[in-house]
Design a protein around this motif. Structure first.
Motif, PDB file in Angstrom:
ATOM      1  N   ASP A 120     -10.534  -2.546   5.077  1.00  0.00           N
ATOM      2  CA  ASP A 120      -9.558  -3.094   4.442  1.00  0.00           C
ATOM      3  C   ASP A 120      -8.231  -2.644   4.783  1.00  0.00           C
ATOM      4  O   ASP A 120      -7.127  -3.412   4.324  1.00  0.00           O
ATOM      5  CB  ASP A 120      -9.925  -2.987   2.898  1.00  0.00           C
ATOM      6  CG  ASP A 120     -10.984  -3.652   2.333  1.00  0.00           C
ATOM      7  OD1 ASP A 120     -11.481  -4.460   2.987  1.00  0.00           O
ATOM      8  OD2 ASP A 120     -11.658  -3.154   1.392  1.00  0.00           O
ATOM      9  N   ASN A 121      -7.897  -1.387   5.211  1.00  0.00           N
ATOM     10  CA  ASN A 121      -6.616  -0.733   5.172  1.00  0.00           C
ATOM     11  C   ASN A 121      -6.020  -0.784   6.768  1.00  0.00           C
ATOM     12  O   ASN A 121      -5.034  -0.104   7.161  1.00  0.00           O
ATOM     13  CB  ASN A 121      -6.477   0.745   4.681  1.00  0.00           C
ATOM     14  CG  ASN A 121      -7.287   1.386   5.189  1.00  0.00           C
ATOM     15  OD1 ASN A 121      -8.489   1.128   5.899  1.00  0.00           O
ATOM     16  ND2 ASN A 121      -7.356   2.749   5.232  1.00  0.00           N
ATOM     17  N   GLU A 122      -6.842  -1.351   7.469  1.00  0.00           N
ATOM     18  CA  GLU A 122      -6.670  -1.625   8.927  1.00  0.00           C
ATOM     19  C   GLU A 122      -7.033  -2.908   9.455  1.00  0.00           C
ATOM     20  O   GLU A 122      -7.654  -2.880  10.598  1.00  0.00           O
ATOM     21  CB  GLU A 122      -7.325  -0.412   9.818  1.00  0.00           C
ATOM     22  CG  GLU A 122      -6.684   1.117   9.529  1.00  0.00           C
ATOM     23  CD  GLU A 122      -7.529   2.074  10.359  1.00  0.00           C
ATOM     24  OE1 GLU A 122      -7.186   2.199  11.417  1.00  0.00           O
ATOM     25  OE2 GLU A 122      -8.568   2.508   9.894  1.00  0.00           O
ATOM     26  N   HIS A 123      -6.281  -3.795   8.965  1.00  0.00           N
ATOM     27  CA  HIS A 123      -6.724  -5.342   9.541  1.00  0.00           C
ATOM     28  C   HIS A 123      -5.981  -5.516  10.768  1.00  0.00           C
ATOM     29  O   HIS A 123      -4.801  -5.023  11.140  1.00  0.00           O
ATOM     30  CB  HIS A 123      -6.325  -6.263   8.549  1.00  0.00           C
ATOM     31  CG  HIS A 123      -7.249  -6.405   7.379  1.00  0.00           C
ATOM     32  ND1 HIS A 123      -8.624  -6.860   7.345  1.00  0.00           N
ATOM     33  CD2 HIS A 123      -6.973  -6.074   5.900  1.00  0.00           C
ATOM     34  CE1 HIS A 123      -8.958  -6.709   6.203  1.00  0.00           C
ATOM     35  NE2 HIS A 123      -8.029  -6.297   5.226  1.00  0.00           N
ATOM     36  N   VAL A 124      -6.525  -6.329  11.543  1.00  0.00           N
ATOM     37  CA  VAL A 124      -5.936  -6.762  12.841  1.00  0.00           C
ATOM     38  C   VAL A 124      -6.098  -8.299  12.980  1.00  0.00           C
ATOM     39  O   VAL A 124      -7.099  -8.840  12.363  1.00  0.00           O
ATOM     40  CB  VAL A 124      -6.460  -6.177  14.060  1.00  0.00           C
ATOM     41  CG1 VAL A 124      -6.211  -4.739  14.137  1.00  0.00           C
ATOM     42  CG2 VAL A 124      -8.034  -6.314  14.430  1.00  0.00           C
ATOM     43  N   PRO A 259      -3.964  -1.690  17.389  1.00  0.00           N
ATOM     44  CA  PRO A 259      -4.991  -2.390  18.465  1.00  0.00           C
ATOM     45  C   PRO A 259      -4.230  -4.050  18.842  1.00  0.00           C
ATOM     46  O   PRO A 259      -4.831  -4.285  19.759  1.00  0.00           O
ATOM     47  CB  PRO A 259      -6.113  -2.705  17.489  1.00  0.00           C
ATOM     48  CG  PRO A 259      -6.289  -1.503  16.701  1.00  0.00           C
ATOM     49  CD  PRO A 259      -4.900  -1.209  16.154  1.00  0.00           C
ATOM     50  N   ASP A 260      -3.734  -4.530  17.682  1.00  0.00           N
ATOM     51  CA  ASP A 260      -2.952  -5.890  18.198  1.00  0.00           C
ATOM     52  C   ASP A 260      -1.937  -5.743  19.280  1.00  0.00           C
ATOM     53  O   ASP A 260      -1.672  -6.598  19.926  1.00  0.00           O
ATOM     54  CB  ASP A 260      -2.263  -6.396  16.918  1.00  0.00           C
ATOM     55  CG  ASP A 260      -3.306  -6.968  16.104  1.00  0.00           C
ATOM     56  OD1 ASP A 260      -4.395  -7.594  16.684  1.00  0.00           O
ATOM     57  OD2 ASP A 260      -3.143  -7.133  14.760  1.00  0.00           O
ATOM     58  N   ASP A 261      -1.341  -4.396  19.409  1.00  0.00           N
ATOM     59  CA  ASP A 261      -0.435  -4.396  20.658  1.00  0.00           C
ATOM     60  C   ASP A 261      -1.143  -4.677  21.811  1.00  0.00           C
ATOM     61  O   ASP A 261      -0.573  -5.230  22.942  1.00  0.00           O
ATOM     62  CB  ASP A 261       0.397  -2.769  20.445  1.00  0.00           C
ATOM     63  CG  ASP A 261       0.848  -2.796  19.242  1.00  0.00           C
ATOM     64  OD1 ASP A 261       1.406  -3.876  18.578  1.00  0.00           O
ATOM     65  OD2 ASP A 261       1.382  -1.576  19.228  1.00  0.00           O
ATOM     66  N   LEU A 267       4.916  -9.197  25.983  1.00  0.00           N
ATOM     67  CA  LEU A 267       6.201  -9.374  25.158  1.00  0.00           C
ATOM     68  C   LEU A 267       6.080  -9.243  23.834  1.00  0.00           C
ATOM     69  O   LEU A 267       6.705  -8.623  22.765  1.00  0.00           O
ATOM     70  CB  LEU A 267       6.858 -10.586  25.452  1.00  0.00           C
ATOM     71  CG  LEU A 267       7.312 -10.829  26.815  1.00  0.00           C
ATOM     72  CD1 LEU A 267       8.092 -12.036  27.184  1.00  0.00           C
ATOM     73  CD2 LEU A 267       8.384  -9.682  27.459  1.00  0.00           C
ATOM     74  N   VAL A 268       4.850 -10.091  22.956  1.00  0.00           N
ATOM     75  CA  VAL A 268       4.661  -9.876  21.761  1.00  0.00           C
ATOM     76  C   VAL A 268       4.425  -8.526  21.190  1.00  0.00           C
ATOM     77  O   VAL A 268       5.061  -8.010  20.134  1.00  0.00           O
ATOM     78  CB  VAL A 268       3.681 -10.798  21.161  1.00  0.00           C
ATOM     79  CG1 VAL A 268       3.128 -10.878  19.853  1.00  0.00           C
ATOM     80  CG2 VAL A 268       4.122 -12.252  21.702  1.00  0.00           C
ATOM     81  N   GLY A 269       3.466  -7.793  21.897  1.00  0.00           N
ATOM     82  CA  GLY A 269       3.099  -6.364  21.645  1.00  0.00           C
ATOM     83  C   GLY A 269       4.215  -5.524  21.460  1.00  0.00           C
ATOM     84  O   GLY A 269       4.397  -4.903  20.669  1.00  0.00           O
ATOM     85  N   SER A 270       5.004  -5.518  22.546  1.00  0.00           N
ATOM     86  CA  SER A 270       6.357  -4.849  22.623  1.00  0.00           C
ATOM     87  C   SER A 270       7.155  -5.062  21.742  1.00  0.00           C
ATOM     88  O   SER A 270       7.861  -4.255  21.038  1.00  0.00           O
ATOM     89  CB  SER A 270       6.900  -4.989  24.110  1.00  0.00           C
ATOM     90  OG  SER A 270       6.229  -4.566  25.270  1.00  0.00           O
ATOM     91  N   TYR A 272       6.655  -6.374  18.463  1.00  0.00           N
ATOM     92  CA  TYR A 272       6.394  -5.763  17.197  1.00  0.00           C
ATOM     93  C   TYR A 272       6.257  -4.379  17.262  1.00  0.00           C
ATOM     94  O   TYR A 272       6.496  -3.575  15.968  1.00  0.00           O
ATOM     95  CB  TYR A 272       5.058  -6.558  16.955  1.00  0.00           C
ATOM     96  CG  TYR A 272       5.120  -7.853  16.436  1.00  0.00           C
ATOM     97  CD1 TYR A 272       5.720  -8.101  14.984  1.00  0.00           C
ATOM     98  CD2 TYR A 272       4.727  -9.064  17.381  1.00  0.00           C
ATOM     99  CE1 TYR A 272       6.044  -9.448  14.637  1.00  0.00           C
ATOM    100  CE2 TYR A 272       4.905 -10.253  16.602  1.00  0.00           C
ATOM    101  CZ  TYR A 272       5.624 -10.439  15.446  1.00  0.00           C
ATOM    102  OH  TYR A 272       5.670 -11.743  15.095  1.00  0.00           O
ATOM    103  N   ARG A 273       5.972  -3.765  18.293  1.00  0.00           N
ATOM    104  CA  ARG A 273       6.171  -2.291  18.205  1.00  0.00           C
ATOM    105  C   ARG A 273       7.651  -1.793  18.158  1.00  0.00           C
ATOM    106  O   ARG A 273       7.729  -0.801  17.327  1.00  0.00           O
ATOM    107  CB  ARG A 273       5.617  -1.706  19.771  1.00  0.00           C
ATOM    108  CG  ARG A 273       5.421  -0.103  19.775  1.00  0.00           C
ATOM    109  CD  ARG A 273       4.798   0.266  21.070  1.00  0.00           C
ATOM    110  NE  ARG A 273       3.402  -0.063  21.171  1.00  0.00           N
ATOM    111  CZ  ARG A 273       2.567   0.392  22.292  1.00  0.00           C
ATOM    112  NH1 ARG A 273       3.366   1.178  23.084  1.00  0.00           N
ATOM    113  NH2 ARG A 273       1.362   0.133  22.272  1.00  0.00           N
TER     114      ARG A 273
END
Length: 476
Positions: A120-124, A259-261, A267-270, A272-273
């Motif tokens: 519950d505390n690590e949704h992706v 993990p979503d990164d 570009l999206v992963g970078s 949001y990081r």
């Protein structure tokens, strides 16, 4: 007759050692070479599976096999009361052979284990939706499913004189630092305690500085995250009956990776990081910055905005620090209430607390609208962190910064930041630098903090060959 008396006496003694608990099964049974006693907890071991395994072992003995008692689920060894108690309490069934003073341990535990659902505390959004459970065998199978290699090594220790908790640590032999593995083994073997029941207790023994607000081990319930960290040469640890895996050594920036990164676009992963890293600055310094500006440095605001701020705060009867403390503590209370209450009620409490009570506080003139906006932005920024432990750390640390800003303004924030970064630079995780790759500075790894690099590399271009030419190494 002697065997019968001996068996009866031993049965009574075993029942006394277990304080005549009703869920203990102790019965005499016939074996080919004399009387035997079978002992197990009915709530931890399935009786039907025990009988099936005993039938298999009987056939092995009748067939004259030399190691008839050693099977994938059973072992035979000398009988002692201490060993009997240890095996039965661990969920095994034990058969005592009176004529040879040997005992057969059949390991067929039957524990209630929930499904490996997503934590519950690590949704992706993208990626695996499996999570660890309270059984080590299930958890390790989820990891080995992702790492089909023989180099994945698992070691086991028993810690706690009363709890007898099983602690498993695992790593990839070819990638993990041998010195770090040795340090973990030495630390775990040196733990002398009565009870250890959770990963949090084990974490205290492994951290170099338990009084630091920053977590020095990564807690996760995601097998894909564990597998990725093992491939980076890190070590994972499980405490018996807990779904949380401890990972070390780690750095400060490990907590801002998700993990979503790696499952999304580069570009999206970078992007949001970078957003997450910026959220650390917002969550830590925004309330302190507001307090310092209102109390000491209002001249830095544009004239039009300064007039609006003055109108907003002129009817507040106390200093901005008390506004901030009131709202921050109110937010913490809402958070704690929403966690402890059932999910539908918790959501209702969040809505009622955030809208109704928040609006009432502003209308009553206890806090200003600007302070509500600042606290709301701070709360949202703190929840961006993918790690609950780092989230808690940020929420706690902003209080000292608020106090420093109320006493000294910007100078207090600078002084607090200096203390914070000195602490981070001196902190270690299993004797490895916590603030790496900034201190010590490592340029190749530094860019990976902010940018999720693509997995592919440009393929080397092959030399073009004309007709009749041969590649190097080709035979004529």
């Amino acid at each position: 007759m002697t065997e019968t008396l001996s068996a009866s006496s031993l049965i009574l003694y075993i029942k006394e050692r277990f304080h005549n608990t009703v869920d203990l099964f102790v019965e005499e049974m016939e074996w080919e070479k004399g009387a035997a006693i079978v002992v197990y907890f009915k709530v931890m071991t399935e009786g039907g599976q025990v009988n099936e395994q005993l039938d298999i072992i009987r056939k092995r003995e009748l067939a004259g096999l030399p190691n008839w008692g050693d099977t994938p689920v059973s072992t035979i060894h000398p009988f002692t009361i201490s060993t009997l108690i240890e095996k039965v309490c661990a969920g095994s069934a034990v058969v005592i052979f009176l004529n040879t003073n040997m005992m057969l341990t059949v390991n067929v535990p039957s524990f209630a284990v929930r499904a490996p659902e997503e934590p519950d505390n690590e949704h992706v959004i993208r990626g695996s939706h499996e999570g660890f459970v309270e059984g080590f065998d299930k958890n390790m199978s989820l990891i080995r499913k992702r790492l089909k290699i023989p180099d994945l090594v698992v070691q086991t220790l028993t810690i706690g004189e009363l709890s007898k908790s099983t602690v498993n640590y695992f790593y990839i032999e070819s990638l993990a630092d041998a010195d770090v593995v040795t340090d973990v083994k030495t630390t775990l073997e040196g733990i002398n305690t009565q009870v250890i029941n959770s990963a949090g207790q084990l974490e205290d023994y492994l951290e170099g500085n338990v009084w630091s607000p920053f977590p020095q081990l990564l807690n996760t319930e995601r097998p894909d995250r564990v597998a990725a960290n093992l491939l980076e040469g890190k070590i994972g640890m499980f405490v018996d009956n807990t779904p949380t895996c401890l990972i070390a050594p780690i750095t400060f920036f490990t907590f801002y990776q998700s993990p979503d990164d790696f499952n999304g676009r580069v570009l999206v992963g970078s992007f949001y990081r970078i957003v997450r890293l910026l959220s650390f600055i917002t969550a830590m310094f925004l309330p302190a910055f507001y307090i310092a500006v209102i109390g000491f440095h209002s001249e830095i605001l544009p004239m039009e905005f300064s007039l609006k701020v003055k109108v907003a705060i002129e009817e507040i009867p106390y200093r901005p620090i008390f506004e901030a403390l009131l709202l921050e503590l109110f937010i913490e209370l809402i958070r704690e209430a929403s966690i402890r209450l059932p999910t539908p009620i918790g959501q209702t409490i969040g809505i009622v607390g955030g809208l109704v009570i928040g609006d009432a506080i502003v209308s009553a003139g206890l806090v200003s609208n600007l302070m509500v906006i600042v606290v709301a932005m701070t709360a949202i920024s703190s929840f961006v962190v993918p790690s609950v432990e780092m989230n808690t750390t940020i929420r706690i640390l902003r209080f000292p910064f608020m106090i420093a800003a109320s006493l000294f303004g910007f100078f207090g924030i600078v002084l607090g930041s200096l203390v914070l970064f000195i602490h981070l630079m001196n902190l270690e995780s299993l004797k490895q630098p916590y603030f790496s790759p900034i201190v010590p500075f490592d340029p190749p790894r530094f860019k990976k903090i902010f940018v999720r690099l693509p997995f592919i590399k440009p393929a080397p271009q092959e030399k073009s060959f004309t007709h009749g030419e041969k590649r190097e190494g080709e035979k004529s």
